[in-house]
Each structure stands twice: as C-alpha cells, then as structure tokens.
Enzyme design. Sequence first.
Site, PDB file in Angstrom:
ATOM      1  N   LYS A 107      29.063  58.263  53.710  1.00 58.24           N
ATOM      2  CA  LYS A 107      28.079  57.398  53.059  1.00 58.24           C
ATOM      3  C   LYS A 107      27.077  56.827  54.058  1.00 58.24           C
ATOM      4  O   LYS A 107      25.874  56.724  53.762  1.00 58.24           O
ATOM      5  CB  LYS A 107      28.803  56.266  52.331  1.00 58.24           C
ATOM      6  N   PHE A 167      39.747  53.481  50.636  1.00 59.87           N
ATOM      7  CA  PHE A 167      39.681  53.702  49.195  1.00 59.87           C
ATOM      8  C   PHE A 167      38.943  55.006  48.895  1.00 59.87           C
ATOM      9  O   PHE A 167      37.846  55.240  49.388  1.00 59.87           O
ATOM     10  CB  PHE A 167      38.969  52.529  48.521  1.00 59.87           C
ATOM     11  N   GLN A 168      39.558  55.865  48.116  1.00 61.04           N
ATOM     12  CA  GLN A 168      39.017  57.158  47.717  1.00 61.04           C
ATOM     13  C   GLN A 168      38.693  58.050  48.912  1.00 61.04           C
ATOM     14  O   GLN A 168      37.755  58.856  48.870  1.00 61.04           O
ATOM     15  CB  GLN A 168      37.788  56.992  46.810  1.00 61.04           C
ATOM     16  N   MET A 226      47.923  84.813  25.410  1.00 63.73           N
ATOM     17  CA  MET A 226      48.320  85.809  26.401  1.00 63.73           C
ATOM     18  C   MET A 226      49.728  85.551  26.923  1.00 63.73           C
ATOM     19  O   MET A 226      50.518  86.488  27.103  1.00 63.73           O
ATOM     20  CB  MET A 226      47.320  85.816  27.560  1.00 63.73           C
ATOM     21  N   GLU A 264      34.049  66.476  37.062  1.00 59.93           N
ATOM     22  CA  GLU A 264      33.509  67.193  38.222  1.00 59.93           C
ATOM     23  C   GLU A 264      33.826  68.689  38.178  1.00 59.93           C
ATOM     24  O   GLU A 264      33.016  69.510  38.627  1.00 59.93           O
ATOM     25  CB  GLU A 264      34.056  66.586  39.527  1.00 59.93           C
TER      26      GLU A 264
END
Length: 548
Positions: A159, A109-110, A460, A47
């Site tokens: 949802k 969940f999630q 760096m 993502e």
Amino acid sequence: MTGAELLIELLAKHGVKDVFGYPGGAIMPIYDALYGAPVKHYLTRHEQAAGFSAIGYTRSTGKLGVCFATSGPGATNLVTSIADAMMDSIPLLAITGQVPTAAIGSDAFQEVDVLGVSLAITKHSYLVERAEDLAEILQEAIHVATSGRPGPVLVDIPKDIQLAQVNFKPWLAAEDYQPEVDLNEVAKANELLKEAKMPVAYVGGGVHAADAQDKLMAFLNETRMPAVSTLKALGSVLPDYEYDLGMLGMHGGQAANLAVQKCDLLVCIGARFDDRVTGNLSKFASNAKIIHLDIDAAEVGKRKPAEASLIADLHDSLPLLTHPQTNESWLTHIKSMMVKHAWRYDYPGEKVFAPYLLNKLSQTMPSNGVVCCDVGQHQMWVAQHMKFNSPKNHLSSGGAGTMGFGLPAAIGVQVARPDDFVITVSGDGSIMMNIQELATIRRNNLPVKILVIDNQRLGMVRQWQQMFFEERYSETILSDNPDFVALAAVFGIKGQTITKASEVDDAIQTLVNSKGPYILHACIDEQENVWPLVPPGAANDQMVTEVK
C-alpha cells in the site's frame, strides 16, 4: 505521480480499457486512482469471478485480461482463476494490494504471502519492494504475460508503494527470444509427411494462443488431412472442413478416437498430450510416428517422443511443412467412419434431450456467438454437439476443469464484445459456484444469456459413481436446487423453464431473440449420461457407449 496513478496510466498506454475486480483496504489507493480514469472498472461480486471475467475477456479477443484484488482473502480468492489461466496458457495480469512494506512479515491484518502462494500457478510473480522499481516491474509483467507461451503474471504491490511518488521509467526489454525452427527437423518432418499413408492432424490450444487459425487451415486444405481437436482447440478447424472429426479423448467422438488409434503419422499442432486426450498413454496412437509443433520446448517429448520437433511460433513452423495429398483410401475410410459414428438426435423419450437442445442452439445462434461453458456433462455435450468457427467463440475451462467458470467468463466476453451474442451453458451444480454474478449482469445491463441444464445431480460425478462405484451416489444428488428462473427474476432477468422435448425449439428461439439477459432452465433426465466414454486405464479405441 503516485504508484497507483502510474499503474492506471501504464495500463492505458498498453491498450487496456477494461479491468475487473473488487476493492479492499490494501488496494484502496489504486481504486482511488481509477476514479475518473480512462480505464473502466467492472465490479464483480467475488474476486474469483473477477479473474474469470478477465480470462473471458482475453480469450475472446486476444487482448490482455486484467483483474484487481486486495490483500489476504482478496488475493487468495483469485488463486483458482489464476491457476485456471496457467493451465490453459492465458495471458492474465493480476494486481493485488499488499500491506505496507514495514508491516510485511508481522502477521498484519489481511496479510498473506501472495508471492509464495502464487509461485506454482503463475508464469511469473512479483512483490514490489521499492517504489522506484514499480514502473519497470509493471511493464515487464505485461510483456511476460503476453510473450512466448502466454500465461498469468501476478504483481503484489504494498500500500505504501501505491501511495509513494514515483517517476515513469520506460522498461527496455531485451530482444525477445524467438526459437528458430531447426531446418534438419523440418526435413525430417517433411519426409515423414511424404511417407505417411494414414496421417491425422492433432490440433491443440496453441493454435488459438498463436492466433494461427489461417496457417492451420492452409495446411489442412492443402493436405486434406483428417483433423481432431482438443477441448480448448474446438473452433480452430473451421466447421465446413470436410475431414473435421471433432474432439478426441475421454469423451471424444468415436470416429476421432478410432482415426487416431489407427493412424501411422500424428501431426501434433500446439497440443500437449493431456491425459484426458490420450487415455492409456502407452496405447495412444501406438502405430504412429509423431511430428510435434510447439513454441514451448518443455512440451516436446514430455509425454510422447517425437520423431521430428518444430519448436517455434506456429506462424513460422506450419508454413514450412510440405503438403503431400493424403491417401484417397484413407480419406474414404475416414468418411465411412464419420457416417457410421455420426451423432444421433432422434431421442425416443418425452424429456428434454441435451444433445438435441445444444445442437439446436448451435444452429440457431449467430455464427459469431460465444459459448462459455462450465464444467461437467453439459461441457462435454457442448464440445460434441455444437460447432464453432473460431476458438475465440468457445470458452471452456480445460486443464483446471473449474466449476463456476462459465458465468463470470461470459461477463468478460460481453464487456469485450458488447454487440455479440454471448451465452453461458452451465449445469445445476456449476451455476451455483458463482451465482452471485447475476448481480454483475444486472449492474452493468449486460445481455448475457444463461442456459442451465438441470438433472438435479452433479452429473459427471454421478455418472462415474454409476459406472465405477457400484451406484453409491455419495453427495451428488441436488434435488434441493432453487427455482433458477425465480432466482434470476430477483435480479431482473427474465426466463423460462422447460421439461419436455416438444418445448425445445420454441424455447431456443425465445432465448436467442431476447434483447436483454435471459435464462433458460432445461430439466433433463437425471440418469442421462455422456457417451462415448473411455474408461480409466483403457485405450481410446476401447470406448463405452452405454451402461452395461
């Protein structure tokens, strides 16, 4: 229609043709609505990469970038790319799925409070709580992301609202607030321009955000004023401008930094006096009066006071400045500094010299080519040694300094500009941050070019350890890197490795002329440093040019 179908229809109505994302449970209705839709979806393999691809898409075109992610870890994986967009004022629309409304707050969940997580890194965030509000929220979100000082906007959609039946409601935006230039401030600014003996234009990313390159060049060509640029502004000043001094700041050119430190007037055009630009703020341009042009009033006076402030769109404010010719003795001094401190490419060693390599790439690639940088030494070498004719052709993570930016950003650019030459310049550290996106390149047959500058170090950080931490090289040695060419070959991407200066010219020609995706792996000396460097706490005219 369903809420999910409404989203896709609204995106299409607003001219969005391409989106980037990764599906999951809480966003499945939206992915179902994508099936056969006029909006094309590009599956990235993380993502974060979806967010960076959307950023590359918008930065190289000016069109809105859009990314999708599911709830929980999908949404939190977007956080870094959203923060990157916020720091660099990039118009990004992030759509996340959320658990059903009835489950919010139950540790489902999630489930993650994405609204709360995102508040500090977005221009605005929404949690859609009622299906009847969805159409207005989406339209408002697109408007907020793209208006004024642009930035990322997140819309979190449960949802059940994606599945609910909804009606389209046109959102009637109030008339845009456009700050009007204060004519008294214009008069002050023009008086300062008239009095100045040693002026310098300090060009920032606001020129790109306002799409005001033509106004900038009109101002510079009329005044013949020396110009310095921030990292994000590179390409705003056309490369054939006679008094272009390039980048200023921590790794800016010596002529650029010295000119700013000596000038008596600094005309700040869409810049924000970032700490990497100013060094010791109290000593930055300490002899100069300041004219500050910006659309965001919050930036004016935030770090340096301005004698005149023009708070407006640069399209409106820049043409109001008068154009007195810059003092010839100042221009003669500028020219002498440009000659004295010109970059040198006659590297004595046999190994690949990164500045020469990148300068050769700049001379060889098409003028409309796009370079997407990762973060590290290679990023500064690109800024120093490559030339660009538009800020849309040089993409670099500026404010956030995000490793892993380059490869997914290049994917977004290639999707947006399929016929243009697109290359990511990365280091052996940065390329590993989103290396999985080689799969996205293969899946979509994208002719993205990849240049990995490999010193087997986090270069760096190693340079700072050498200079400021008594050469205690803690966790910066990457001698166990994979064979990058062999790794790319697994994804069907051709390439080669070079280790000698004598191989550079032919390798660059092969890279530029390759028809599909291609990786050039260039091995350089692990002790090579980026010069000059302004040490922490020093003024910009106190540059270090070698390790003592």
